[in-house]
Design a protein around this motif. Structure first.
Motif, PDB file in Angstrom:
ATOM      1  N   LEU A  55      35.077  30.249  43.246  1.00 51.69           N
ATOM      2  CA  LEU A  55      35.813  31.518  42.754  1.00 51.69           C
ATOM      3  C   LEU A  55      37.355  31.373  42.776  1.00 51.69           C
ATOM      4  N   SER A  56      37.537  30.434  43.722  1.00 51.99           N
ATOM      5  CA  SER A  56      39.312  29.948  43.629  1.00 51.99           C
ATOM      6  C   SER A  56      39.314  29.228  42.277  1.00 51.99           C
ATOM      7  N   ALA A  70      51.046  33.664  45.866  1.00 49.66           N
ATOM      8  CA  ALA A  70      50.316  33.300  44.799  1.00 49.66           C
ATOM      9  C   ALA A  70      49.117  34.245  44.602  1.00 49.66           C
ATOM     10  N   TRP A  71      48.332  34.631  45.373  1.00 49.41           N
ATOM     11  CA  TRP A  71      47.239  35.430  45.238  1.00 49.41           C
ATOM     12  C   TRP A  71      47.883  36.936  44.552  1.00 49.41           C
ATOM     13  N   LEU A  84      40.662  39.801  43.543  1.00 51.96           N
ATOM     14  CA  LEU A  84      40.104  40.974  44.326  1.00 51.96           C
ATOM     15  C   LEU A  84      38.685  40.726  45.138  1.00 51.96           C
ATOM     16  N   LEU A  85      38.020  39.506  44.700  1.00 50.85           N
ATOM     17  CA  LEU A  85      36.778  39.334  45.326  1.00 50.85           C
ATOM     18  C   LEU A  85      36.924  38.896  46.867  1.00 50.85           C
ATOM     19  N   PRO A  86      36.097  39.461  47.744  1.00 48.64           N
ATOM     20  CA  PRO A  86      36.105  39.053  49.078  1.00 48.64           C
ATOM     21  C   PRO A  86      36.555  37.518  49.471  1.00 48.64           C
ATOM     22  N   GLN A 143      39.984  36.243  51.045  1.00 46.46           N
ATOM     23  CA  GLN A 143      40.037  35.415  52.650  1.00 46.46           C
ATOM     24  C   GLN A 143      40.409  34.225  52.449  1.00 46.46           C
ATOM     25  N   ARG A 144      40.266  33.367  51.311  1.00 47.94           N
ATOM     26  CA  ARG A 144      40.921  32.146  51.082  1.00 47.94           C
ATOM     27  C   ARG A 144      42.536  32.279  50.974  1.00 47.94           C
ATOM     28  N   TYR A 145      43.006  33.048  50.632  1.00 45.97           N
ATOM     29  CA  TYR A 145      44.465  33.286  50.610  1.00 45.97           C
ATOM     30  C   TYR A 145      45.293  34.280  51.648  1.00 45.97           C
TER      31      TYR A 145
END
Length: 160
Positions: free
Chosen positions: A17-18, A106-107, A150-152, A156-158
């Motif tokens: 997803l990233s 960046a997110w 906005l996906l979880p 979480q990654r950022y």
């Protein structure tokens, strides 16, 4: 212990997803750099086959200012965001303008880019007083950027 290792592993590797988000920003940036650059090089719009009549209801006499805005806001900035989503580099101005301090700048700027793209398209449609398929495609592109951001898993990654 095992949960900590999994969290570290998920933080270290960019998930699919990233990568989707990075690709969305990358292609948006490349297209806007080409388009904005073309409008700057030839403010008449001829090089991109854009008639000057498109500016009839706008405050502009030529495409120079729209080209500069396109190049900077929807061209260079998404490329910087894409690179920063990969490297998570530090940028003082980005940190200061980050409305979500618990996330990497960046997110947050990814969300900003979605809004900027929506505003760009709405202003364009207002000024040219016509909606074409390309407007719908880019509006959907802005929604896609925001949805993926906005996906979880991406959040979480950022997260900090």
């Amino acid at each position: 212990m095992q949960a900590d290792e999994e969290r570290i592993r998920s933080k270290q590797s960019l998930g699919r997803l990233s990568w989707v988000l990075i690709i969305l920003h990358g292609f948006l940036g490349i297209g806007a750099i080409i388009g904005g650059g073309g409008l700057i090089i030839d403010p008449s719009g001829n090089i991109l086959q854009m008639p000057n009549s498109l500016l009839e209801h706008s405050p502009f006499r030529n495409f120079l200012i729209p080209g500069i805005v396109l190049l900077l806001v929807l061209g260079i900035m998404p490329i910087v965001i894409a690179i920063s989503l990969v490297t998570q580099c530090h940028w003082k101005i980005g940190v200061k303008l980050n409305l979500y301090p618990d996330r990497h700048w960046a997110w947050t700027f990814s969300l900003y880019t979605g809004f900027a793209l929506h505003i760009w398209i709405m202003v364009q449609v207002f000024w040219i007083q016509h909606v074409s398929v390309i407007h719908l495609v880019y509006f959907a592109w802005g929604i896609a950027i925001q949805v993926v951001t906005l996906l979880p898993g991406v959040q979480q990654r950022y997260s900090r």
